[in-house]
Design a protein around this motif. Structure first.
Motif, PDB file in Angstrom:
ATOM      1  N   VAL A   1       0.870  -1.180   0.000  1.00 40.33           N
ATOM      2  CA  VAL A   1       0.000   0.000   0.000  1.00 40.33           C
ATOM      3  C   VAL A   1       0.902   1.222   0.000  1.00 40.33           C
ATOM      4  CG1 VAL A   1      -1.729   1.327   1.293  1.00 40.33           C
ATOM      5  CG2 VAL A   1      -1.836  -1.165   1.270  1.00 40.33           C
ATOM      6  N   PHE A   2       0.533   2.217  -0.778  1.00 38.19           N
ATOM      7  CA  PHE A   2       1.298   3.466  -0.805  1.00 38.19           C
ATOM      8  C   PHE A   2       0.353   4.619  -0.517  1.00 38.19           C
ATOM      9  CE2 PHE A   2       3.061   7.191  -3.119  1.00 38.19           C
ATOM     10  CZ  PHE A   2       4.267   7.296  -2.435  1.00 38.19           C
TER      11      PHE A   2
ATOM     12  N   ALA B   1      -8.729   3.590  11.274  1.00 35.66           N
ATOM     13  CA  ALA B   1      -8.039   2.299  11.335  1.00 35.66           C
ATOM     14  C   ALA B   1      -8.933   1.174  10.836  1.00 35.66           C
ATOM     15  CB  ALA B   1      -7.581   2.019  12.767  1.00 35.66           C
ATOM     16  N   ARG B   2     -10.216   1.249  11.129  1.00 34.96           N
ATOM     17  CA  ARG B   2     -11.126   0.215  10.639  1.00 34.96           C
ATOM     18  C   ARG B   2     -11.216   0.231   9.115  1.00 34.96           C
ATOM     19  NH1 ARG B   2     -13.960   1.829  15.370  1.00 34.96           N
ATOM     20  NH2 ARG B   2     -15.221   3.312  14.169  1.00 34.96           N
ATOM     21  N   LEU B   3     -11.188   1.425   8.531  1.00 35.89           N
ATOM     22  CA  LEU B   3     -11.222   1.528   7.070  1.00 35.89           C
ATOM     23  C   LEU B   3      -9.935   0.988   6.457  1.00 35.89           C
ATOM     24  CD1 LEU B   3     -12.872   5.055   6.710  1.00 35.89           C
ATOM     25  CD2 LEU B   3     -13.935   2.830   6.307  1.00 35.89           C
ATOM     26  N   TYR B   4      -8.789   1.290   7.089  1.00 37.30           N
ATOM     27  CA  TYR B   4      -7.530   0.715   6.606  1.00 37.30           C
ATOM     28  C   TYR B   4      -7.534  -0.798   6.763  1.00 37.30           C
ATOM     29  CZ  TYR B   4      -4.907   4.967   5.597  1.00 37.30           C
ATOM     30  OH  TYR B   4      -4.454   6.128   5.029  1.00 37.30           O
ATOM     31  N   SER B   5      -8.106  -1.287   7.834  1.00 36.19           N
ATOM     32  CA  SER B   5      -8.189  -2.725   8.037  1.00 36.19           C
ATOM     33  C   SER B   5      -8.983  -3.388   6.916  1.00 36.19           C
ATOM     34  CB  SER B   5      -8.852  -3.031   9.386  1.00 36.19           C
ATOM     35  OG  SER B   5      -9.029  -4.416   9.559  1.00 36.19           O
ATOM     36  N   ASP B   6     -10.110  -2.799   6.562  1.00 38.91           N
ATOM     37  CA  ASP B   6     -10.908  -3.349   5.452  1.00 38.91           C
ATOM     38  C   ASP B   6     -10.092  -3.370   4.158  1.00 38.91           C
ATOM     39  OD1 ASP B   6     -13.034  -3.611   7.176  1.00 38.91           O
ATOM     40  OD2 ASP B   6     -14.041  -1.773   6.527  1.00 38.91           O
ATOM     41  N   LEU B   7      -9.367  -2.282   3.914  1.00 40.52           N
ATOM     42  CA  LEU B   7      -8.534  -2.208   2.712  1.00 40.52           C
ATOM     43  C   LEU B   7      -7.456  -3.286   2.732  1.00 40.52           C
ATOM     44  CD1 LEU B   7      -7.789  -0.448   0.140  1.00 40.52           C
ATOM     45  CD2 LEU B   7      -6.122   0.671   1.649  1.00 40.52           C
ATOM     46  N   TYR B   8      -6.754  -3.407   3.861  1.00 36.82           N
ATOM     47  CA  TYR B   8      -5.703  -4.417   3.980  1.00 36.82           C
ATOM     48  C   TYR B   8      -6.245  -5.811   3.674  1.00 36.82           C
ATOM     49  CZ  TYR B   8      -2.691  -1.098   6.628  1.00 36.82           C
ATOM     50  OH  TYR B   8      -1.924  -0.060   7.028  1.00 36.82           O
TER      51      TYR B   8
END
Length: 496
Positions: A163-164, A476-483
Motif C-alpha cells: 500500500v502506498f 483504522a477500521r477503514l484501513y483494516s478493510d482495505l488491507y
C-alpha cells in the motif's frame, strides 16, 4: 494477527515536519488496538538514535547494502506499545535539524541515495532477507521517501502486498537524470510509464505505479488529484489507477486534543458544558492583549503562505475589525526556502494591521503547542481558507473544541466541514464556500456571524461539531478493510 511493516520517514515525537509524522504515530497504534501486528521502520535520525541508546534497544540485524554498513535496532515508539525498527546508517541519517534539508534550507545533495537505501532495507525485511524471524504480510509505504520500495518488490512472486499513501502529492522526490543513472537504475525504467516525470526522476511514481493499492488522506483529495488542477502532473496516472485509489480521512489524537481533559487550557469543557468555553475565551483575550468584548473571536493556525489562503484573509480583515471582530493568529510550522520571502511579506502586512488594530489582532510567529490549544479552545471560529488541503487537522481540532471552522471546500475540508445551510443530509457543523477568493470568504464569514448572533442556532452547531467522531479508530477500521481486501486478492492471484 496480520503483520504490517509501516515504512515512513517521519514519526512523532521523534521527527516531524508535517502531518505525515502524526499519521505514522497514530495509525499504527490504532491498528494495534484492533489486532494488527504493526512494526514501524524509520531512518536513524539523531533523535531516533538517542531513543535507541536511552532505551537499551535490541540489536536485530547488521546489513551491507551498496557498501553501506547498516544496523537495525528495535525499540518502542515513545508513548505507545508499537514496535519501532530504526535503520542505523550514520553516514546517511545522523545529521542535525531537518531530515531533508541542511541548515541553509537546501535539500541534502544525497537525498536520493539516502532514501533509496532506506527503501532497499525495507525490501530486505519484506522479503525475509534481513535475517529476522518476523516478516510482514503487507508493507505500507508513505510519501516519496519510501516510494522505491514497491518497485523493488514488484517482480518477486512471493512478495508481501503493498500500500502506498500520498500525504501531499506536491512532494514528489524529483531528481535530475544523472541521479537516476548514479543510483544504478535500469535504463528501461526511464519512461513516463515508470519513474520519469518531465525529464526528471520522480521517486513518488514508484509508489503510484507499482503498489497494489494507493491511498490518500481524504476522499475529496482522492478525487481532486485525478484532475489537472490538483494532480501536480500525475493526474493521468492517478486516473488510470482510480480503481486502486482510496481516500481515507486522517484522524486526530483524541487524548491530546480533548477539551474535557486538556491540560493546556484554563477550564475544561465538553458538549454538555460549552458555557465553560467562555472562560477560555476571556483568558485568551487577556493573555493576548485583546479587548474584552461580546464580538466574535476568530483564529487562524497554520503556515503563513499563500497556499493557506492568507492573502484572502488579509483582504477581509479590515472589514472584520470595523465590525468589532477579533483575530488570534499563530503562524505554525516551517516553510520551504522558496516560501520564506512570501512568509516575510505576510508577516509585514500583519504587523501593520496589528499596529492599526492592537486590541483586535494578535499575531504570534513562533510556534507554541500549548498556545495553539488555548487559541483553539478560546476562539469562536477557526478560519481555514486553504487553496488546497489534502486532509487538514486544524479543522478537526476546531470541531472537537466547538470552534466552528470556516473553510474553502477543498480536499479533506469538504469531507469534514458541513455548511450550516447545506441540504446534503450531512449534520451541519461549520461554514464553507465553493468559489475561491476573498469575496467568498467574507460572505461566508458574514453568514457565520448571523448564526453567531442566535445563541440557540450556534449552540446546536457546536453540539454537532463536538460530538463527531474524529478519532483514529474510525480510520483504522477503514484501513483494516482495505488491507484485508488486498491480502485476499493477492492470495487468490497466487493460487491462480
Amino acid at each position: 494477527m496480520t503483520r504490517v511493516l509501516f515504512v515512513t520517514s517521519e514519526a512523532h515525537p521523534l521527527v516531524r515536519t508535517g502531518g505525515l509524522a502524526d499519521v505514522s504515530a497514530s495509525l499504527p497504534e490504532a491498528l494495534g488496538h484492533i489486532g494488527y501486528d504493526v512494526t514501524i521502520l524509520l531512518p536513524g535520525y539523531p533523535a531516533a538514535m538517542s531513543l535507541v541508546h536511552d532505551t537499551g534497544a535490541l540489536h536485530k540485524a547488521r546489513l551491507w547494502i551498496d557498501s553501506y554498513d547498516i544496523n537495525l535496532w528495535q525499540t518502542r515508539l515513545p508513548g505507545t506499545a508499537v514496535t519501532l525498527w530504526v535503520v542505523d546508517c550514520a553516514q546517511l541519517f545522523r545529521r542535525p535539524g531537518n531530515p531533508y534539508k541542511n541548515a541553509e534550507g537546501h535539500p541534502w545533495k544525497d537525498n536520493a541515495r539516502r532514501f533509496q537505501l532506506f527503501a532497499k532495507v525495507g525490501a530486505k525485511i519484506a522479503l525475509g532477507k534481513a535475517g529476522l524471524s518476523w516478516t510482514p504480510e503487507l508493507v505500507h509505504c508513505n510519501d516519496w521517501q519510501t516510494a522505491l520500495l514497491p518497485v523493488y518488490l514488484e517482480l518477486i512472486p512471493e512478495r508481501p502486498s503493498t500500500v502506498f499513501t500520498v500525504h501531499n502529492l506536491a512532494s514528489q522526490g524529483l531528481f535530475p537524470r544523472d541521479t537516476f543513472q548514479n543510483l544504478g537504475s535500469p535504463e528501461n525504467a526511464w519512461s513516463y510509464d515508470l519513474l520519469e516525470l518531465k525529464g526528471q526522476l520522480a521517486f513518488i511514481k514508484g509508489g503510484l505505479g507499482f503498489s497494489d493499492r494507493i491511498t490518500t488522506v481524504s476522499p475529496g483529495y482522492a478525487e481532486e488529484i485525478q484532475t489537472p488542477e490538483f494532480g501536480c502532473g500525475l493526474d493521468d496516472l492517478l486516473y488510470q489507477r482510480r480503481h486502486e485509489l482510496t481516500g481515507i480521512l486522517n484522524g486526530i489524537d483524541t487524548r491530546t486534543w480533548d477539551p474535557e481533559s486538556d491540560i493546556h487550557i484554563p477550564r475544561q469543557f465538553g458538549p454538555e458544558d460549552v458555557k465553560s468555553k467562555r472562560l477560555c475565551r476571556f483568558q485568551l483575550r487577556q493573555e493576548l492583549g485583546l479587548k474584552q468584548t461580546d464580538a466574535a473571536l476568530f483564529c487562524f493556525v497554520g503556515r503563513m503562505v499563500k497556499r493557506k489562503g492568507l492573502d484572502w484573509l488579509l483582504n477581509v480583515l479590515p472589514a472584520l475589525f470595523k465590525r468589532g471582530c477579533q483575530l488570534a493568529l499563530i503562524g505554525a510550522g516551517s516553510v520551504s526556502r522558496e516560501s520564506h520571502s512570501e512568509k516575510r511579506k505576510f508577516e509585514r502586512a500583519l504587523d501593520r494591521l496589528a499596529r492599526e488594530w492592537p486590541q483586535q489582532l494578535s499575531v504570534t510567529i513562533v510556534y507554541d503547542e500549548a498556545l495553539v490549544h488555548r487559541i483553539i479552545a478560546g476562539s469562536d471560529m477557526l478560519l481555514m481558507p486553504s487553496r488546497f488541503e489534502p486532509c487538514g487537522l486544524n479543522q478537526l481540532y476546531g470541531l472537537r473544541y466547538g470552534t466552528l471552522p470556516i473553510v474553502n471546500r477543498v480536499g479533506g475540508l469538504r469531507d469534514t466541514v458541513f455548511d450550516a445551510s447545506n441540504n446534503s443530509g450531512e449534520i451541519a457543523n461549520g461554514f464553507s464556500f465553493d468559489t475561491p477568493g476573498a469575496s467568498a470568504l467574507l460572505c461566508t464569514i458574514e453568514r457565520a456571524l448571523k448564526y453567531y448572533e442566535s445563541r440557540r442556532a450556534w449552540r446546536r452547531l457546536q453540539e454537532n461539531a463536538m460530538t463527531g467522531d474524529y478519532s483514529w479508530n474510525r480510520s483504522a477500521r477503514l484501513y483494516s478493510d482495505l488491507y484485508q481486501n488486498i491480502l485476499a486478492e493477492r492470495q487468490h492471484a497466487i493460487w491462480d
